[in-house]
Write a protein that holds these residues in place. Sequence first.
Motif, PDB file in Angstrom:
ATOM      1  N   HIS A  63       0.825  -1.195   0.000  1.00 51.88           N
ATOM      2  CA  HIS A  63       0.000   0.000   0.000  1.00 51.88           C
ATOM      3  C   HIS A  63       0.866   1.255   0.000  1.00 51.88           C
ATOM      4  N   GLU A  64       0.446   2.231  -0.780  1.00 52.41           N
ATOM      5  CA  GLU A  64       1.171   3.491  -0.853  1.00 52.41           C
ATOM      6  C   GLU A  64       0.874   4.351   0.378  1.00 52.41           C
ATOM      7  N   GLU A  65       1.835   5.204   0.721  1.00 53.78           N
ATOM      8  CA  GLU A  65       1.661   6.081   1.876  1.00 53.78           C
ATOM      9  C   GLU A  65       0.992   7.380   1.455  1.00 53.78           C
ATOM     10  N   LEU A  66      -0.033   7.775   2.212  1.00 55.38           N
ATOM     11  CA  LEU A  66      -0.686   9.047   1.981  1.00 55.38           C
ATOM     12  C   LEU A  66       0.090  10.163   2.663  1.00 55.38           C
ATOM     13  N   SER A  67      -0.129  11.386   2.228  1.00 57.35           N
ATOM     14  CA  SER A  67       0.491  12.532   2.896  1.00 57.35           C
ATOM     15  C   SER A  67      -0.202  12.772   4.230  1.00 57.35           C
ATOM     16  N   ASN A  68       0.427  13.580   5.090  1.00 54.97           N
ATOM     17  CA  ASN A  68      -0.146  13.893   6.389  1.00 54.97           C
ATOM     18  C   ASN A  68      -1.510  14.568   6.231  1.00 54.97           C
ATOM     19  N   GLN A  69      -1.628  15.445   5.234  1.00 58.40           N
ATOM     20  CA  GLN A  69      -2.890  16.136   4.991  1.00 58.40           C
ATOM     21  C   GLN A  69      -3.979  15.159   4.572  1.00 58.40           C
ATOM     22  N   GLU A  70      -3.632  14.206   3.711  1.00 64.93           N
ATOM     23  CA  GLU A  70      -4.611  13.209   3.270  1.00 64.93           C
ATOM     24  C   GLU A  70      -5.034  12.309   4.429  1.00 64.93           C
ATOM     25  N   LYS A  71      -4.069  11.911   5.257  1.00 70.49           N
ATOM     26  CA  LYS A  71      -4.387  11.055   6.404  1.00 70.49           C
ATOM     27  C   LYS A  71      -5.303  11.758   7.397  1.00 70.49           C
ATOM     28  N   SER A  72      -5.086  13.068   7.575  1.00 68.57           N
ATOM     29  CA  SER A  72      -5.839  13.819   8.579  1.00 68.57           C
ATOM     30  C   SER A  72      -7.323  13.897   8.256  1.00 68.57           C
ATOM     31  N   LEU A  73      -7.689  13.651   7.004  1.00 70.30           N
ATOM     32  CA  LEU A  73      -9.086  13.721   6.587  1.00 70.30           C
ATOM     33  C   LEU A  73      -9.791  12.372   6.654  1.00 70.30           C
ATOM     34  N   LYS A  74      -9.068  11.316   6.997  1.00 68.13           N
ATOM     35  CA  LYS A  74      -9.627   9.968   7.010  1.00 68.13           C
ATOM     36  C   LYS A  74      -9.840   9.465   8.433  1.00 68.13           C
ATOM     37  N   ASN A  75     -10.975   8.790   8.652  1.00 69.86           N
ATOM     38  CA  ASN A  75     -11.256   8.086   9.918  1.00 69.86           C
ATOM     39  C   ASN A  75     -11.042   8.972  11.142  1.00 69.86           C
ATOM     40  N   ILE A  76     -11.548  10.180  11.078  1.00 69.65           N
ATOM     41  CA  ILE A  76     -11.325  11.151  12.151  1.00 69.65           C
ATOM     42  C   ILE A  76     -11.922  10.670  13.464  1.00 69.65           C
ATOM     43  N   GLN A  77     -13.148  10.170  13.426  1.00 64.78           N
ATOM     44  CA  GLN A  77     -13.817   9.721  14.649  1.00 64.78           C
ATOM     45  C   GLN A  77     -13.072   8.553  15.290  1.00 64.78           C
ATOM     46  N   GLU A  78     -12.635   7.615  14.459  1.00 63.93           N
ATOM     47  CA  GLU A  78     -11.928   6.447  14.976  1.00 63.93           C
ATOM     48  C   GLU A  78     -10.583   6.857  15.615  1.00 63.93           C
ATOM     49  N   LYS A  79      -9.876   7.753  14.959  1.00 67.10           N
ATOM     50  CA  LYS A  79      -8.589   8.204  15.483  1.00 67.10           C
ATOM     51  C   LYS A  79      -8.761   8.956  16.802  1.00 67.10           C
ATOM     52  N   THR A  80      -9.825   9.745  16.885  1.00 70.76           N
ATOM     53  CA  THR A  80     -10.102  10.465  18.135  1.00 70.76           C
ATOM     54  C   THR A  80     -10.383   9.489  19.266  1.00 70.76           C
ATOM     55  N   LEU A  81     -11.157   8.461  18.974  1.00 67.97           N
ATOM     56  CA  LEU A  81     -11.488   7.441  19.975  1.00 67.97           C
ATOM     57  C   LEU A  81     -10.218   6.731  20.458  1.00 67.97           C
ATOM     58  N   ILE A  82      -9.371   6.342  19.523  1.00 68.63           N
ATOM     59  CA  ILE A  82      -8.125   5.657  19.865  1.00 68.63           C
ATOM     60  C   ILE A  82      -7.193   6.585  20.635  1.00 68.63           C
TER      61      ILE A  82
END
Length: 249
Positions: A63-82
């Motif tokens: 799998h290719e790595e996304l940029s920090n900006q791209e990652k920040s827009l994905k799975n926000i709720q899940e990341k906050t919970l973790i």
Amino acid sequence: MLTDERYSLILTILKEKGIAKTQDLMNALNCSESTIRRDLEYLDKIGKLKRIHGGAKRMYHLHEELSNQEKSLKNIQEKTLIGKYAASLIEKNDCIFLDAGTTTLAMIDFIDNGDITIVTNGILHASLLADRNIQSVLIGGKIKASTKAIVGATSLSQLKDYRFSKAFIGINGIDVEFGCTTPDPEEAAIKSLILKQSALTFALADETKWNKVNFVKVCNIEDVTIISNEIKDSNHLFREKTTILEAKE
């Protein structure tokens, strides 16, 4: 059993085990050797598995790595919970390593213990920690533009002098066969060193990281405690190989 059902079951078995013998597939699906051979031949032809002598092995794609900006827009709720759960594990007088990454970044808003020291290789992390007056150290080295992480020989040399009570690292892929992986060799070197320097290491990974493989192996899954928002039933082998802390509200 319908053909599509057999295909699905074969791929599920390979997903869990990595490799399967023809005889084991015959027993699991209760069908003949000729049927299994035809199924494996077809699945191999369309790139779903790799036929080997006496059975088949799982195919995987890096799998290719996304940029920090791209990652920040994905799975926000899940990341906050973790992040909230992970922050609750920090105790008074802890010396913490906080890895660069968007899931570890989500921890910072929930850190309420001031009697700690945090070392990080995340530029964004250091800025937020300073805003909250948390005693912190930003290690030196080369800046990786896409993830805002500091990496390289200088950072490794500096980290060798530190010892941590707890470390929180980000992981891009978790797989039973290939372990915990990440796309970048320099970031992998940081994470691998931290495993040696920390008494406890927690890998933060939302559900999208399961059954994914990246370019560089960081560690085996039993080398870390994984904090995840969800583990699917089909991933029961992960439970046998590591301790899973399922973050809950």
